[in-house]
Scaffold this active site. Structure first.
Site, PDB file in Angstrom:
ATOM      1  N   LYS A  52      30.863  49.664  40.293  1.00 21.81           N
ATOM      2  CA  LYS A  52      30.294  48.000  41.134  1.00 21.81           C
ATOM      3  C   LYS A  52      30.304  48.058  42.820  1.00 21.81           C
ATOM      4  O   LYS A  52      29.733  47.775  43.285  1.00 21.81           O
ATOM      5  CB  LYS A  52      31.839  47.378  40.425  1.00 21.81           C
ATOM      6  CG  LYS A  52      30.911  46.778  38.775  1.00 21.81           C
ATOM      7  CD  LYS A  52      32.763  46.171  38.414  1.00 21.81           C
ATOM      8  CE  LYS A  52      31.863  46.956  36.653  1.00 21.81           C
ATOM      9  NZ  LYS A  52      33.332  45.873  36.011  1.00 21.81           N
ATOM     10  N   GLN A  96      39.836  45.045  36.480  1.00 25.73           N
ATOM     11  CA  GLN A  96      39.175  46.289  35.392  1.00 25.73           C
ATOM     12  C   GLN A  96      40.044  45.616  34.572  1.00 25.73           C
ATOM     13  O   GLN A  96      40.800  46.208  34.275  1.00 25.73           O
ATOM     14  CB  GLN A  96      38.678  47.251  35.909  1.00 25.73           C
ATOM     15  CG  GLN A  96      38.080  48.111  34.852  1.00 25.73           C
ATOM     16  CD  GLN A  96      36.648  47.902  35.020  1.00 25.73           C
ATOM     17  OE1 GLN A  96      36.103  47.472  36.211  1.00 25.73           O
ATOM     18  NE2 GLN A  96      36.113  47.919  33.868  1.00 25.73           N
ATOM     19  N   ASP A 119      32.910  37.530  36.390  1.00 26.42           N
ATOM     20  CA  ASP A 119      33.326  38.522  35.032  1.00 26.42           C
ATOM     21  C   ASP A 119      33.085  37.677  33.748  1.00 26.42           C
ATOM     22  O   ASP A 119      32.528  37.037  32.665  1.00 26.42           O
ATOM     23  CB  ASP A 119      34.563  38.857  34.523  1.00 26.42           C
ATOM     24  CG  ASP A 119      34.674  40.741  35.061  1.00 26.42           C
ATOM     25  OD1 ASP A 119      33.092  40.874  34.775  1.00 26.42           O
ATOM     26  OD2 ASP A 119      35.579  41.272  34.737  1.00 26.42           O
TER      27      ASP A 119
END
Ligand code: NAP
Length: 283
Positions: A52, A96, A119
């Site tokens: 990422k 994460q 997200d």
């Protein structure tokens, strides 16, 4: 012989288009920025976070990594999220997953400002997706839709079967296919006669986490097969949830693993970060 739906090519096109938007934000003094929080030393999480960060660098998004030790408390993570929520120069926040067992993931996700929830896991964003009036889409299902779009694969009126009903893939995937007027069936571990259902599908999306589960006898000739799965097989090789060797000769189009949906997921995360920055700056 199926068309191979190439995540490398399509994700690169998505990323190239984002570079221009990122440059415009930076020119106006409001560069896009993504905070990535990682707790503990899960090797897979480290690989994902590094990927990422590389994508951000390629596009022109600033990244700040917050690597907390495995014994960081829930309160510490919440405090960090709150601090980042209040920073006007931080467009997006990504935590994460998975988090260590002593930290309540739901509590952390719910603490992220929906405006920075790149997200799209926050209940506010999940609700917006349901209604069809959204800012961010969850990265993997949106990546699948972008892939179908890139290859002009129509969804309207098609029989779509999604195998898997997780909150991050299966359920939102079904919703996005429904928004595009697919006739959608969601299957899961309690579905009876799964192969009978999957054989009806014009488009089948498999997201269950079982190596090479979907075999050739489970699809109809000419089906579009989308493989979300990422598993290690007995030889330690990365494989999807689809038995590619069996399905490829039968399908009309199929995503490979690696080189398919995973790359699209990463590209959509970048897109969501740019969207967050543009919205924050009325760009
Ligand atoms: P998950 O939360 O573990 O959910 C798995 C789903 O599959 C559940 O709904 C489960 O049913 C269903 N399932 C399990 N075994 C089944 C079976 N034999 N028949 C039918 N359904 C079955 O998984 P996830 O987070 O959605 O991830 C799924 C896979 O996608 C994993 O391999 C993951 O690594 C991968 N993934 C890839 C990306 C990417 O970017 N490519 C992103 C996210 C995830 P129940 O609900 O009944 O238990």
């Amino acid at each position: 012989m199926a068309i191979i739906l190439d995540g490398k090519v399509v994700s690169q096109k998505v990323k190239d288009a984002l570079k221009t938007r990122a440059a415009k934000l930076a020119e106006n003094g409001n560069p896009a920025a993504l905070a990535v929080i990682i707790v503990g030393d899960n090797p897979a999480s480290r690989v994902y976070v590094n990927g990422k960060k590389r994508d951000c660098e390629e596009i022109g998004i600033i990244t700040e990594e917050y690597a907390l030790p495995a014994d960081a408390t829930e309160a510490e993570v919440l405090e960090l999220v709150n601090k980042l929520n209040n920073r006007a120069d931080m467009s997006g926040i990504l935590v994460q997953l998975p988090l260590p067992a002593h930290i309540n993931e739901e509590k952390i996700i719910n603490a992220i400002s929906p405006d920075k929830d790149v997200d799209a896991f926050h209940p506010t964003n999940v609700g917006k997706i349901m209604i069809g009036n959204y800012d961010f889409l969850p990265c993997t299902p949106a990546g699948v839709m972008a892939m179908l779009d890139a290859y002009d694969i129509p969804v309207d009126g098609k029989e779509c079967v999604v195998i898997g009903r997780s909150n991050i893939v299966g359920k939102p995937q079904a919703m996005l296919l429904l928004h595009k007027n697919g006739t959608v069936t969601i299957c899961h571990s309690r579905t009876k006669n799964l192969a009978e259902v999957t054989r009806r599908a014009d488009i089948v999306v498999v997201a269950i986490g079982k190596a090479e589960f979907l075999t050739g006898d489970m699809i109809k000739p000419g089906a579009v097969v989308i493989d979300v799965g990422m598993n290690k097989n007995v030889d330690g090789k990365l494989v999807g949830d689809v038995n590619f060797a069996e399905c490829e000769p039968i399908a009309a189009a199929i995503t490979p693993v690696p080189g398919g949906v995973g790359l699209m997921t990463r590209a959509i995360l970048m897109e969501n970060t740019i969207i967050a920055a543009e919205k924050a700056n009325n760009a």
